[in-house]
Scaffold this motif. Structure first.
Motif, PDB file in Angstrom:
ATOM      1  N   PHE A   1     -58.833 -87.136  42.836  1.00 34.86           N
ATOM      2  CA  PHE A   1     -57.511 -87.392  42.267  1.00 34.86           C
ATOM      3  C   PHE A   1     -56.434 -86.768  43.151  1.00 34.86           C
ATOM      4  CE2 PHE A   1     -53.845 -86.737  39.538  1.00 34.86           C
ATOM      5  CZ  PHE A   1     -53.754 -87.944  38.861  1.00 34.86           C
ATOM      6  N   ASP A   2     -55.420 -87.545  43.471  1.00 33.18           N
ATOM      7  CA  ASP A   2     -54.315 -87.104  44.330  1.00 33.18           C
ATOM      8  C   ASP A   2     -53.034 -87.150  43.497  1.00 33.18           C
ATOM      9  OD1 ASP A   2     -52.115 -87.048  46.133  1.00 33.18           O
ATOM     10  OD2 ASP A   2     -53.422 -87.735  47.764  1.00 33.18           O
ATOM     11  N   PHE A   3     -52.485 -85.985  43.200  1.00 31.81           N
ATOM     12  CA  PHE A   3     -51.312 -85.913  42.329  1.00 31.81           C
ATOM     13  C   PHE A   3     -50.092 -86.606  42.946  1.00 31.81           C
ATOM     14  CE2 PHE A   3     -53.951 -82.636  40.515  1.00 31.81           C
ATOM     15  CZ  PHE A   3     -53.640 -82.656  39.164  1.00 31.81           C
ATOM     16  N   LYS A   4     -49.929 -86.488  44.265  1.00 30.94           N
ATOM     17  CA  LYS A   4     -48.781 -87.124  44.905  1.00 30.94           C
ATOM     18  C   LYS A   4     -48.896 -88.636  44.839  1.00 30.94           C
ATOM     19  CE  LYS A   4     -46.135 -87.372  49.192  1.00 30.94           C
ATOM     20  NZ  LYS A   4     -46.007 -86.924  50.607  1.00 30.94           N
ATOM     21  N   ARG A   5     -50.091 -89.157  45.070  1.00 33.59           N
ATOM     22  CA  ARG A   5     -50.287 -90.599  45.045  1.00 33.59           C
ATOM     23  C   ARG A   5     -50.019 -91.166  43.651  1.00 33.59           C
ATOM     24  NH1 ARG A   5     -56.025 -91.803  46.707  1.00 33.59           N
ATOM     25  NH2 ARG A   5     -55.259 -90.866  48.626  1.00 33.59           N
TER      26      ARG A   5
ATOM     27  N   GLY B   1     -47.960 -81.569  46.409  1.00 34.31           N
ATOM     28  CA  GLY B   1     -48.352 -80.167  46.540  1.00 34.31           C
ATOM     29  C   GLY B   1     -48.913 -79.554  45.274  1.00 34.31           C
ATOM     30  N   TYR B   2     -49.152 -80.381  44.247  1.00 35.76           N
ATOM     31  CA  TYR B   2     -49.719 -79.844  43.011  1.00 35.76           C
ATOM     32  C   TYR B   2     -51.234 -80.005  43.030  1.00 35.76           C
ATOM     33  CZ  TYR B   2     -50.542 -78.698  38.164  1.00 35.76           C
ATOM     34  OH  TYR B   2     -51.001 -78.095  37.021  1.00 35.76           O
ATOM     35  N   ILE B   3     -51.941 -78.886  42.884  1.00 35.26           N
ATOM     36  CA  ILE B   3     -53.403 -78.873  42.862  1.00 35.26           C
ATOM     37  C   ILE B   3     -53.828 -77.486  42.408  1.00 35.26           C
ATOM     38  CG2 ILE B   3     -53.798 -78.051  45.212  1.00 35.26           C
ATOM     39  CD1 ILE B   3     -55.726 -80.977  43.608  1.00 35.26           C
ATOM     40  N   GLU B   4     -55.055 -77.343  41.957  1.00 36.55           N
ATOM     41  CA  GLU B   4     -55.583 -76.036  41.607  1.00 36.55           C
ATOM     42  C   GLU B   4     -56.692 -75.671  42.588  1.00 36.55           C
ATOM     43  OE1 GLU B   4     -56.650 -75.814  37.458  1.00 36.55           O
ATOM     44  OE2 GLU B   4     -54.675 -76.530  36.800  1.00 36.55           O
ATOM     45  N   VAL B   5     -57.023 -74.370  42.660  1.00 33.27           N
ATOM     46  CA  VAL B   5     -58.071 -73.930  43.576  1.00 33.27           C
ATOM     47  C   VAL B   5     -59.193 -73.258  42.792  1.00 33.27           C
ATOM     48  CG1 VAL B   5     -56.572 -73.680  45.577  1.00 33.27           C
ATOM     49  CG2 VAL B   5     -56.866 -71.737  44.029  1.00 33.27           C
ATOM     50  N   HIS B   6     -60.391 -73.309  43.370  1.00 31.85           N
ATOM     51  CA  HIS B   6     -61.596 -72.815  42.702  1.00 31.85           C
ATOM     52  C   HIS B   6     -62.482 -72.122  43.731  1.00 31.85           C
ATOM     53  CE1 HIS B   6     -64.966 -72.733  39.900  1.00 31.85           C
ATOM     54  NE2 HIS B   6     -65.729 -73.413  40.751  1.00 31.85           N
TER      55      HIS B   6
ATOM     56  N   CYS C   1     -58.612 -80.822  40.572  1.00 32.97           N
ATOM     57  CA  CYS C   1     -57.611 -81.191  39.572  1.00 32.97           C
ATOM     58  C   CYS C   1     -57.860 -80.336  38.332  1.00 32.97           C
ATOM     59  CB  CYS C   1     -57.711 -82.684  39.244  1.00 32.97           C
ATOM     60  SG  CYS C   1     -59.204 -83.146  38.326  1.00 32.97           S
ATOM     61  N   ALA C   2     -56.910 -80.348  37.407  1.00 31.81           N
ATOM     62  CA  ALA C   2     -57.016 -79.487  36.227  1.00 31.81           C
ATOM     63  C   ALA C   2     -58.261 -79.814  35.394  1.00 31.81           C
ATOM     64  CB  ALA C   2     -55.756 -79.623  35.375  1.00 31.81           C
ATOM     65  N   ASN C   3     -58.577 -81.094  35.250  1.00 28.04           N
ATOM     66  CA  ASN C   3     -59.743 -81.475  34.447  1.00 28.04           C
ATOM     67  C   ASN C   3     -61.045 -80.984  35.070  1.00 28.04           C
ATOM     68  OD1 ASN C   3     -58.190 -82.728  32.531  1.00 28.04           O
ATOM     69  ND2 ASN C   3     -58.572 -84.807  33.252  1.00 28.04           N
ATOM     70  N   CYS C   4     -61.215 -81.224  36.352  1.00 28.57           N
ATOM     71  CA  CYS C   4     -62.449 -80.804  37.019  1.00 28.57           C
ATOM     72  C   CYS C   4     -62.548 -79.283  37.077  1.00 28.57           C
ATOM     73  CB  CYS C   4     -62.523 -81.405  38.425  1.00 28.57           C
ATOM     74  SG  CYS C   4     -62.847 -83.190  38.431  1.00 28.57           S
TER      75      CYS C   4
ATOM     76  N   GLN D   1     -55.979 -82.151  56.386  1.00 23.58           N
ATOM     77  CA  GLN D   1     -56.870 -82.451  55.268  1.00 23.58           C
ATOM     78  C   GLN D   1     -56.069 -82.893  54.049  1.00 23.58           C
ATOM     79  OE1 GLN D   1     -58.758 -78.627  54.940  1.00 23.58           O
ATOM     80  NE2 GLN D   1     -60.324 -79.089  56.476  1.00 23.58           N
ATOM     81  N   ALA D   2     -56.668 -83.719  53.222  1.00 22.57           N
ATOM     82  CA  ALA D   2     -56.000 -84.221  52.021  1.00 22.57           C
ATOM     83  C   ALA D   2     -55.913 -83.128  50.965  1.00 22.57           C
ATOM     84  CB  ALA D   2     -56.758 -85.411  51.458  1.00 22.57           C
ATOM     85  N   VAL D   3     -54.783 -83.061  50.289  1.00 27.66           N
ATOM     86  CA  VAL D   3     -54.612 -82.133  49.172  1.00 27.66           C
ATOM     87  C   VAL D   3     -54.929 -82.910  47.898  1.00 27.66           C
ATOM     88  CG1 VAL D   3     -53.011 -80.589  47.977  1.00 27.66           C
ATOM     89  CG2 VAL D   3     -52.876 -80.835  50.460  1.00 27.66           C
ATOM     90  N   GLN D   4     -56.202 -83.028  47.611  1.00 27.07           N
ATOM     91  CA  GLN D   4     -56.655 -83.785  46.455  1.00 27.07           C
ATOM     92  C   GLN D   4     -57.919 -83.139  45.898  1.00 27.07           C
ATOM     93  OE1 GLN D   4     -57.338 -87.618  48.312  1.00 27.07           O
ATOM     94  NE2 GLN D   4     -59.544 -87.225  48.488  1.00 27.07           N
ATOM     95  N   CYS D   5     -58.291 -83.516  44.692  1.00 25.03           N
ATOM     96  CA  CYS D   5     -59.458 -82.942  44.044  1.00 25.03           C
ATOM     97  C   CYS D   5     -60.720 -83.246  44.855  1.00 25.03           C
ATOM     98  CB  CYS D   5     -59.602 -83.487  42.623  1.00 25.03           C
ATOM     99  SG  CYS D   5     -61.026 -82.815  41.734  1.00 25.03           S
ATOM    100  N   GLU D   6     -61.506 -82.213  45.117  1.00 25.50           N
ATOM    101  CA  GLU D   6     -62.712 -82.381  45.912  1.00 25.50           C
ATOM    102  C   GLU D   6     -63.896 -82.889  45.090  1.00 25.50           C
ATOM    103  OE1 GLU D   6     -63.570 -79.081  48.544  1.00 25.50           O
ATOM    104  OE2 GLU D   6     -61.437 -78.593  48.704  1.00 25.50           O
ATOM    105  N   VAL D   7     -63.678 -83.111  43.796  1.00 21.45           N
ATOM    106  CA  VAL D   7     -64.731 -83.683  42.960  1.00 21.45           C
ATOM    107  C   VAL D   7     -64.450 -85.151  42.663  1.00 21.45           C
ATOM    108  CG1 VAL D   7     -65.854 -83.607  40.689  1.00 21.45           C
ATOM    109  CG2 VAL D   7     -65.404 -81.481  41.936  1.00 21.45           C
ATOM    110  N   CYS D   8     -63.284 -85.431  42.081  1.00 19.73           N
ATOM    111  CA  CYS D   8     -62.976 -86.808  41.656  1.00 19.73           C
ATOM    112  C   CYS D   8     -61.969 -87.515  42.563  1.00 19.73           C
ATOM    113  CB  CYS D   8     -62.464 -86.812  40.220  1.00 19.73           C
ATOM    114  SG  CYS D   8     -60.827 -86.055  40.019  1.00 19.73           S
TER     115      CYS D   8
END
Length: 257
Positions: free
Chosen positions: A176-180, A188-193, A215-218, A167-174
């Motif tokens: 956004f993929d920090f590595k890309r 490997g940078y992401i936050e969890v909710h 992502c931090a904004n979402c 699975q992609a390590v990216q924001c599940e709302v917007c």
């Protein structure tokens, strides 16, 4: 002692007591009132007030607050006491969502009884911009949830699970993929909710499948206090993001017709 307004957490606990007493007030000598007085004085957010004045949240003040709560119920036959708008708001929330509100009160009690809430330091964004919260679960459960979500080990295990599953390590709302965007720096940078708040799930051990990548904004928007809410799912936030587009499309089609 200067009058100190009751917080959302305190009102939630008092309202739960009255709701469990068939929406009747309780006298200051009642054992449950004495217990609630001790509990309120022990809340992490009340340490300074309790230490500076032994009368803070006394059994008498707790009993008076149960009267405010009971008389704010729509079925109360007499005149309501002047309990204030926050008290009335909590009563409305209990009537609209009794199971969730009682679960929130139970979760706060469990967090205090276990000592967990005493060990957790205040968290950024646990309250609104004015330092208060009108969120259904109150400030302490928001603090607990944010603290869990900032657990580095929990986040790392969630990332490892996603990678094993492809699975992609990216924001599940917007998306956004920090590595890309940032290359190796963002790998490997992401936050969890949490996909369920503590006042619904209860303070159980967090499962990896109960977490979403943000992502931090979402993530900040999911926890931002607004219109009496301080917790949103990724689906809720996606709906908010898409709403302006839907309104614009609707306006455009209406004018064209």
């Amino acid at each position: 002692m200067a009058r100190i307004d009751w917080t959302r957490d305190e009102l939630l606990l008092a309202c739960a007591l009255v709701a469990q007493n068939d929406w009747h007030e309780l006298r200051q000598g009642d054992e449950s009132v004495l217990e609630l007085s001790d509990l309120l004085r022990s809340l992490p957010t009340n340490r300074d007030n309790a230490a500076s004045d032994p009368r803070f949240r006394s059994p008498n003040s707790v009993s008076r607050k149960t009267t405010d709560v009971a008389t704010a119920h729509p079925s109360y036959p007499g005149a309501a006491t002047r309990g204030g708008r926050p008290t009335k708001a909590v009563v409305r929330d209990f009537l609209a969502h009794p199971a969730e509100m009682l679960a929130a009160a139970d979760a706060i009690r469990l967090g205090i009884g276990s000592g967990e809430l005493h060990r957790i330091p205040p968290q950024p964004d646990e309250a609104g911009d004015d330092g208060e919260t009108t969120a259904p679960e109150g400030q302490l459960l928001a603090r607990w949830a944010l603290y869990r979500e900032r657990d580095r080990g929990l986040r790392d295990r969630k990332i490892q699970q996603a990678r094993r599953r492809g699975q992609a390590v990216q924001c599940e709302v917007c998306s956004f993929d920090f590595k890309r965007f940032y290359g190796a720096l963002g790998d490997g940078y992401i936050e969890v909710h949490h996909t369920l708040p503590l006042h619904i799930s209860g303070p159980t051990e967090t499962r990896l499948d109960d977490l979403a990548f943000l992502c931090a904004n979402c993530h900040r928007m999911c926890h931002k206090s607004f219109d009496g809410e301080s917790w949103r799912t990724p689906d809720d936030l996606r709906a908010i993001i898409r709403a302006p587009e839907s309104d614009a499309d609707h306006a455009a089609s209406a004018s064209a017709s």
